[in-house]
Design a protein around this motif. Structure first.
Motif, mmCIF file in Angstrom:
data_model
loop_
_atom_site.group_PDB
_atom_site.id
_atom_site.type_symbol
_atom_site.label_atom_id
_atom_site.label_comp_id
_atom_site.label_asym_id
_atom_site.label_seq_id
_atom_site.Cartn_x
_atom_site.Cartn_y
_atom_site.Cartn_z
ATOM 1 N N GLU A 73 0.841 -1.204 0.000
ATOM 2 C CA GLU A 73 0.000 0.000 0.000
ATOM 3 C C GLU A 73 0.876 1.254 0.000
ATOM 4 O O GLU A 73 0.541 2.259 -0.650
ATOM 5 C CB GLU A 73 -0.936 0.003 1.209
ATOM 6 C CG GLU A 73 -2.036 -1.042 1.156
ATOM 7 C CD GLU A 73 -3.054 -0.777 0.057
ATOM 8 O OE1 GLU A 73 -3.200 0.390 -0.371
ATOM 9 O OE2 GLU A 73 -3.703 -1.747 -0.388
ATOM 10 N N THR A 75 3.750 1.510 -1.429
ATOM 11 C CA THR A 75 4.264 1.622 -2.786
ATOM 12 C C THR A 75 3.193 2.119 -3.747
ATOM 13 O O THR A 75 3.450 2.992 -4.592
ATOM 14 C CB THR A 75 4.805 0.261 -3.261
ATOM 15 O OG1 THR A 75 5.799 -0.203 -2.336
ATOM 16 C CG2 THR A 75 5.429 0.366 -4.642
ATOM 17 N N ALA A 76 1.982 1.583 -3.621
ATOM 18 C CA ALA A 76 0.887 2.023 -4.485
ATOM 19 C C ALA A 76 0.599 3.504 -4.281
ATOM 20 O O ALA A 76 0.342 4.242 -5.245
ATOM 21 C CB ALA A 76 -0.363 1.189 -4.206
ATOM 22 N N LYS A 80 0.904 6.623 -7.004
ATOM 23 C CA LYS A 80 -0.175 7.577 -7.241
ATOM 24 C C LYS A 80 0.316 9.006 -7.057
ATOM 25 O O LYS A 80 -0.008 9.898 -7.849
ATOM 26 C CB LYS A 80 -1.345 7.278 -6.302
ATOM 27 C CG LYS A 80 -2.571 8.147 -6.539
ATOM 28 C CD LYS A 80 -3.725 7.735 -5.641
ATOM 29 C CE LYS A 80 -4.956 8.596 -5.903
ATOM 30 N NZ LYS A 80 -6.107 8.188 -5.039
ATOM 31 N N LEU A 102 1.660 -6.194 -4.203
ATOM 32 C CA LEU A 102 1.306 -5.077 -5.070
ATOM 33 C C LEU A 102 0.630 -5.589 -6.339
ATOM 34 O O LEU A 102 -0.410 -5.057 -6.769
ATOM 35 C CB LEU A 102 2.552 -4.265 -5.427
ATOM 36 C CG LEU A 102 2.331 -3.056 -6.333
ATOM 37 C CD1 LEU A 102 1.547 -1.960 -5.609
ATOM 38 C CD2 LEU A 102 3.675 -2.501 -6.826
ATOM 39 N N TYR A 106 -3.164 -4.551 -6.919
ATOM 40 C CA TYR A 106 -3.303 -3.527 -7.960
ATOM 41 C C TYR A 106 -2.769 -4.057 -9.296
ATOM 42 O O TYR A 106 -1.797 -3.524 -9.842
ATOM 43 C CB TYR A 106 -2.546 -2.268 -7.552
ATOM 44 C CG TYR A 106 -3.040 -1.648 -6.271
ATOM 45 C CD1 TYR A 106 -4.133 -0.779 -6.278
ATOM 46 C CD2 TYR A 106 -2.432 -1.928 -5.041
ATOM 47 C CE1 TYR A 106 -4.608 -0.204 -5.107
ATOM 48 C CE2 TYR A 106 -2.901 -1.362 -3.858
ATOM 49 C CZ TYR A 106 -3.984 -0.512 -3.910
ATOM 50 O OH TYR A 106 -4.449 0.056 -2.740
ATOM 51 N N THR A 109 -1.754 -1.834 -12.259
ATOM 52 C CA THR A 109 -0.619 -0.913 -12.162
ATOM 53 C C THR A 109 0.716 -1.562 -12.531
ATOM 54 O O THR A 109 1.731 -0.876 -12.558
ATOM 55 C CB THR A 109 -0.494 -0.344 -10.730
ATOM 56 O OG1 THR A 109 -0.080 -1.390 -9.835
ATOM 57 C CG2 THR A 109 -1.810 0.259 -10.260
#
Length: 267
Positions: A73, A75-76, A80, A102, A106, A109
């Protein structure tokens, strides 16, 4: 100093090169600068994002425990904040565990995935290794702790042939301008031992390369074999005679082969 707010922390990162984004996730106790010898090859073709994981380098070091889902989270959120909608992702050791989470959370991504010396769930042996590190950190000086860690991640042959390099690594640890406090290292150990993607990796559909040394006694070969078998179409690259640090002791081969994989899967 490049800092982004993500998932309740300030995360430090460095950008190098231009091209499609490449997220680089380092392992236990290490910050993004440890990617340096790989980025020298990657930055000629990719926009490299070197991340200091939660607890390391110049990122925040909150109390634990941490988890690989939490760090995914992080890293995500960084992606963003940087306006990165999709990126290639490579993770070493703990970084590979973060990368797995990840890609699962996601999938939209991730362009391609490189998992270096990964595991999907710790068995009793690997759990005990992490627990020994967790109990030792903070009880001995940095040089002694580094030497203990080196005995696990570098092969006997590397010790015999490259002792000066290992001694230099021990010495450099004493002058680290951003030392990792014991509580943060222990929290990262918790993230490693609690990591569990068993039965979920078949959901990963992006091109995936798994790399491992066949002499790795930290996260042994069987983990990588199982992961590569579960992820559809994954490639397994085994470095004979190398250990957990195959990306260093086979640096030229590793850089060439991972870069080839990344270039093959550019959009």
């Amino acid at each position: 100093m490049p800092i982004a707010q993500t998932n309740g922390i300030n995360m430090h990162y460095e950008e190098r090169g231009t091209g499609e984004p490449l997220i680089l996730l380092m392992g236990l106790g290490a910050d993004g600068s440890v990617w340096e010898e790989h980025v020298k090859a990657y930055e000629k073709h990719f926009r490299c994002i070197l991340i200091d994981n939660r607890g390391s380098g110049r990122s925040d070091k909150p109390e634990g425990p941490y988890s690989t889902k939490m760090m995914a989270e992080d890293t995500a959120g960084l992606m963003k904040a940087l306006g990165i909608k999709k990126a290639h992702v490579s993770g070493i050791s703990m970084g590979s565990a973060i990368a797995q989470e990840l890609a699962l959370a996601y999938p939209e991504t991730v362009t391609s995935l490189i998992l270096n010396c990964p595991w999907d769930q710790c068995d009793n042996y690997t759990t005990r290794v992490f627990e020994s590190f967790k109990s030792l950190v903070g009880t001995v000086d940095v040089q002694t702790f580094t030497r203990n860690l080196q005995l696990w991640i570098f092969t006997p042959s590397y010790h015999n042939d490259n002792l000066e390099d290992l001694l230099a690594r021990e010495e450099s640890g004493k002058s680290n301008p951003y030392p990792m406090p014991a509580h943060a290292f222990q929290a990262q150990c918790d993230a490693c031992t609690s990591h569990n993607t068993v039965g979920r990796l078949s959901q990963i559909s992006v091109p995936t390369l798994v790399t491992v040394g066949d002499k790795d006694i930290f996260t042994p070969l069987h983990y990588s074999e199982r992961i590569a078998k579960e992820i559809p179409g994954a490639q397994l690259l085994v470095y004979e005679g190398s250990g957990h640090t195959h990306h260093w002791d086979r640096l030229q081969d590793y850089n060439r082969e991972t870069l080839d994989f990344l270039l093959q899967h550019q959009n």
